[in-house]
Design a protein around this motif. Structure first.
Motif, PDB file in Angstrom:
ATOM      1  N   GLY A 201       0.808  -1.209   0.000  1.00  0.00           N
ATOM      2  CA  GLY A 201       0.000   0.000   0.000  1.00  0.00           C
ATOM      3  C   GLY A 201       0.843   1.261   0.000  1.00  0.00           C
ATOM      4  O   GLY A 201       2.082   1.213  -0.099  1.00  0.00           O
ATOM      5  N   ARG A 202       0.184   2.401   0.108  1.00  0.00           N
ATOM      6  CA  ARG A 202       0.877   3.693   0.122  1.00  0.00           C
ATOM      7  C   ARG A 202       1.723   3.788   1.386  1.00  0.00           C
ATOM      8  O   ARG A 202       1.236   3.568   2.504  1.00  0.00           O
ATOM      9  CB  ARG A 202      -0.122   4.841   0.055  1.00  0.00           C
ATOM     10  CG  ARG A 202       0.512   6.235   0.075  1.00  0.00           C
ATOM     11  CD  ARG A 202      -0.538   7.312  -0.168  1.00  0.00           C
ATOM     12  NE  ARG A 202      -0.046   8.652   0.058  1.00  0.00           N
ATOM     13  CZ  ARG A 202       0.600   9.392  -0.843  1.00  0.00           C
ATOM     14  NH1 ARG A 202       0.841   8.888  -2.043  1.00  0.00           N
ATOM     15  NH2 ARG A 202       0.996  10.620  -0.560  1.00  0.00           N
ATOM     16  N   ASN A 203       2.990   4.184   1.199  1.00  0.00           N
ATOM     17  CA  ASN A 203       3.918   4.180   2.324  1.00  0.00           C
ATOM     18  C   ASN A 203       4.929   5.309   2.157  1.00  0.00           C
ATOM     19  O   ASN A 203       5.044   5.915   1.092  1.00  0.00           O
ATOM     20  CB  ASN A 203       4.657   2.837   2.394  1.00  0.00           C
ATOM     21  CG  ASN A 203       5.073   2.463   3.795  1.00  0.00           C
ATOM     22  OD1 ASN A 203       5.229   3.321   4.657  1.00  0.00           O
ATOM     23  ND2 ASN A 203       5.257   1.174   4.032  1.00  0.00           N
TER      24      ASN A 203
ATOM     25  N   GLY B  67       7.426   0.435  -6.029  1.00  0.00           N
ATOM     26  CA  GLY B  67       6.120   1.036  -6.266  1.00  0.00           C
ATOM     27  C   GLY B  67       5.690   0.812  -7.701  1.00  0.00           C
ATOM     28  O   GLY B  67       6.360   1.263  -8.643  1.00  0.00           O
ATOM     29  N   PHE B  68       4.595   0.099  -7.912  1.00  0.00           N
ATOM     30  CA  PHE B  68       4.109  -0.198  -9.250  1.00  0.00           C
ATOM     31  C   PHE B  68       3.497   1.050  -9.882  1.00  0.00           C
ATOM     32  O   PHE B  68       2.750   1.793  -9.237  1.00  0.00           O
ATOM     33  CB  PHE B  68       3.056  -1.310  -9.198  1.00  0.00           C
ATOM     34  CG  PHE B  68       3.602  -2.647  -8.820  1.00  0.00           C
ATOM     35  CD1 PHE B  68       3.985  -3.557  -9.788  1.00  0.00           C
ATOM     36  CD2 PHE B  68       3.739  -2.999  -7.482  1.00  0.00           C
ATOM     37  CE1 PHE B  68       4.484  -4.803  -9.440  1.00  0.00           C
ATOM     38  CE2 PHE B  68       4.243  -4.240  -7.115  1.00  0.00           C
ATOM     39  CZ  PHE B  68       4.616  -5.144  -8.098  1.00  0.00           C
TER      40      PHE B  68
ATOM     41  N   ASN C 191       1.119   2.337  -4.377  1.00  0.00           N
ATOM     42  CA  ASN C 191       1.148   0.961  -4.920  1.00  0.00           C
ATOM     43  C   ASN C 191       2.426   0.227  -4.528  1.00  0.00           C
ATOM     44  O   ASN C 191       3.007  -0.515  -5.321  1.00  0.00           O
ATOM     45  CB  ASN C 191       1.034   0.998  -6.448  1.00  0.00           C
ATOM     46  CG  ASN C 191      -0.118   1.857  -6.930  1.00  0.00           C
ATOM     47  OD1 ASN C 191      -1.243   1.716  -6.476  1.00  0.00           O
ATOM     48  ND2 ASN C 191       0.172   2.779  -7.853  1.00  0.00           N
ATOM     49  N   ALA C 192       2.849   0.424  -3.292  1.00  0.00           N
ATOM     50  CA  ALA C 192       4.168  -0.045  -2.889  1.00  0.00           C
ATOM     51  C   ALA C 192       4.140  -1.410  -2.216  1.00  0.00           C
ATOM     52  O   ALA C 192       3.206  -1.749  -1.486  1.00  0.00           O
ATOM     53  CB  ALA C 192       4.814   0.962  -1.946  1.00  0.00           C
ATOM     54  N   VAL C 193       5.202  -2.153  -2.468  1.00  0.00           N
ATOM     55  CA  VAL C 193       5.537  -3.338  -1.689  1.00  0.00           C
ATOM     56  C   VAL C 193       6.822  -2.993  -0.949  1.00  0.00           C
ATOM     57  O   VAL C 193       7.839  -2.664  -1.576  1.00  0.00           O
ATOM     58  CB  VAL C 193       5.754  -4.570  -2.575  1.00  0.00           C
ATOM     59  CG1 VAL C 193       6.143  -5.775  -1.719  1.00  0.00           C
ATOM     60  CG2 VAL C 193       4.509  -4.873  -3.382  1.00  0.00           C
ATOM     61  N   THR C 194       6.780  -3.027   0.377  1.00  0.00           N
ATOM     62  CA  THR C 194       7.906  -2.579   1.194  1.00  0.00           C
ATOM     63  C   THR C 194       8.320  -3.683   2.156  1.00  0.00           C
ATOM     64  O   THR C 194       7.469  -4.268   2.840  1.00  0.00           O
ATOM     65  CB  THR C 194       7.530  -1.319   2.004  1.00  0.00           C
ATOM     66  OG1 THR C 194       7.027  -0.312   1.130  1.00  0.00           O
ATOM     67  CG2 THR C 194       8.738  -0.780   2.757  1.00  0.00           C
ATOM     68  N   PHE C 195       9.624  -3.948   2.211  1.00  0.00           N
ATOM     69  CA  PHE C 195      10.152  -4.931   3.159  1.00  0.00           C
ATOM     70  C   PHE C 195      11.222  -4.275   4.010  1.00  0.00           C
ATOM     71  O   PHE C 195      12.155  -3.649   3.490  1.00  0.00           O
ATOM     72  CB  PHE C 195      10.753  -6.140   2.439  1.00  0.00           C
ATOM     73  CG  PHE C 195      11.378  -7.128   3.397  1.00  0.00           C
ATOM     74  CD1 PHE C 195      10.577  -7.963   4.164  1.00  0.00           C
ATOM     75  CD2 PHE C 195      12.757  -7.200   3.542  1.00  0.00           C
ATOM     76  CE1 PHE C 195      11.143  -8.868   5.058  1.00  0.00           C
ATOM     77  CE2 PHE C 195      13.332  -8.099   4.429  1.00  0.00           C
ATOM     78  CZ  PHE C 195      12.519  -8.933   5.194  1.00  0.00           C
ATOM     79  N   ALA C 196      11.072  -4.403   5.322  1.00  0.00           N
ATOM     80  CA  ALA C 196      12.079  -3.913   6.279  1.00  0.00           C
ATOM     81  C   ALA C 196      12.546  -5.111   7.098  1.00  0.00           C
ATOM     82  O   ALA C 196      11.757  -5.739   7.811  1.00  0.00           O
ATOM     83  CB  ALA C 196      11.474  -2.850   7.184  1.00  0.00           C
ATOM     84  N   SER C 197      13.817  -5.430   6.987  1.00  0.00           N
ATOM     85  CA  SER C 197      14.331  -6.616   7.664  1.00  0.00           C
ATOM     86  C   SER C 197      14.437  -6.383   9.165  1.00  0.00           C
ATOM     87  O   SER C 197      14.514  -5.247   9.642  1.00  0.00           O
ATOM     88  CB  SER C 197      15.707  -6.980   7.110  1.00  0.00           C
ATOM     89  OG  SER C 197      16.711  -6.106   7.623  1.00  0.00           O
TER      90      SER C 197
END
Length: 345
Positions: A117-119, A172-173, A153-159
């Motif tokens: 989502g929006r981030n 972001g798509f 439209n974001a996919v975000t990964f924070a380790s």
């Protein structure tokens, strides 16, 4: 009537079950009074202004965030956050935004957090390594807030941290058929946080609706390297941000380099002050040096008073603003000072 109530109760059962999880309402309210010299009026003349404003340190916002334990260290999470202007009650971003800052859902795990989502753009994770915390007088001023963006439209990964190291990724798509570059956003970041040192290396790119890197301050590549060294009650800062827009139109700047140094000091548990010197060189847009300082006094855990000042010196053809907003006439120096209050809940 009883049948209607019974049907409603059945329909609400999943919501009531979910409500037993952890849901938190939170927010920040930030406003100030400001005097500025060298601001351009409607006739194009350089003049002074005395006014109220929003977001002297942080953008005012309210939000809801929640988590539901799925077992084994996994959880479902969500975050919905809306900004607002305290002075007139309007919403940054304009009509059509229900949650203009954050609207995400996803999962947390022992390995990190994955959301959709929006981030915030990943560059938000560099703010605490700026001596002025990317506030209205800071490194952001000379970058016209390019280092403070949001991603749709974001996919975000924070380790999860591993010996102080975290790795963050975001895509972001653009959602444009036949053109995977149009409106695309991509970011990658590596960060270390230790007892005496915090450092970050960051890259992102934001493409325009045609897939081009066409505007240095909006659609460009961004490179960030920053560090803070902690020694007793003091923090020492150094940083660099580079911007590149190779597709910019003729006459517009295609690159910029900003560097800075700064220091912060915790005088008492309630009183903190910091200052920074920022310098930017932006090709045809000229160069500028900004000196800024800020002091904050905490009345409580939630309420803080602050006082800040900013002075920008522009080269002959440069139009950099002391606050990143009020573009001056070319070659004009600007000065501004503000006193404000911030309340969190």
């Amino acid at each position: 009537m009883k049948k209607v109530c019974f049907a409603a109760a059945i329909a609400l059962t999943p919501l009531l079950a979910h409500a037993q999880g952890s849901v938190t309402m939170y927010g920040i309210i930030d406003t100030y009074v400001e005097y500025a010299h060298g601001v351009t009026d409607s006739a194009g003349n350089s003049t002074n202004v005395f006014r109220t404003g929003n977001a002297g340190t942080y953008g005012s916002r309210w939000g809801l965030k929640g988590t539901e334990d799925l077992g084994g260290g996994y959880a479902a999470v969500f975050d919905l956050q809306q900004g607002f202007r305290l002075t007139n009650g309007t919403i940054p971003g304009g009509a059509g935004y229900a949650f203009a800052r954050i609207s995400t859902v996803g999962f947390s795990s022992p390995f990190g957090k994955l959301t959709f989502g929006r981030n915030y753009n990943l560059n938000a994770c560099t703010a605490d390594l700026d001596p002025l915390y990317q506030a209205q007088y800071s490194s952001s001023s000379l970058l016209f807030y390019r280092n403070q963006t949001f991603t749709d439209n974001a996919v975000t990964f924070a380790s999860a941290p591993f010996h102080g190291v975290t790795a963050n990724f975001q895509y972001g798509f653009g959602n444009v058929a036949g053109n995977f570059q149009a409106g695309k956003t991509f970011g990658a970041q590596l960060r270390y946080d230790g007892s005496w040192l915090s450092a970050v290396a960051h890259y992102d790119e934001i493409r325009d609706p045609n897939g081009a890197l066409s505007n240095l301050w909006a659609y460009s590549r961004e490179y960030i390297v920053q560090a803070r060294v902690n020694y007793q009650s003091a923090g020492f800062y150094v940083g660099y941000t580079g911007l590149s827009a190779p597709d910019a139109s003729a006459g517009s700047p295609t690159h910029a380099d900003e560097g800075w140094v700064g220091v912060g000091y915790q005088f008492t548990p309630a009183l903190y002050a910091s200052t920074g010197v920022y310098h930017i060189v932006a090709g045809d847009a000229g160069r500028a040096t900004l000196v800024a300082a800020r002091a904050e006094y905490s009345l409580s855990k939630r309420t803080t008073l602050y006082l800040a000042g900013s002075y920008v010196m522009n080269s002959t053809h440069a139009e950099f603003a002391f606050n990143g907003i009020d573009t001056p006439t070319a070659g004009t120096n600007q000065f501004g000072t503000m006193a404000g209050i911030r309340v969190s809940f």
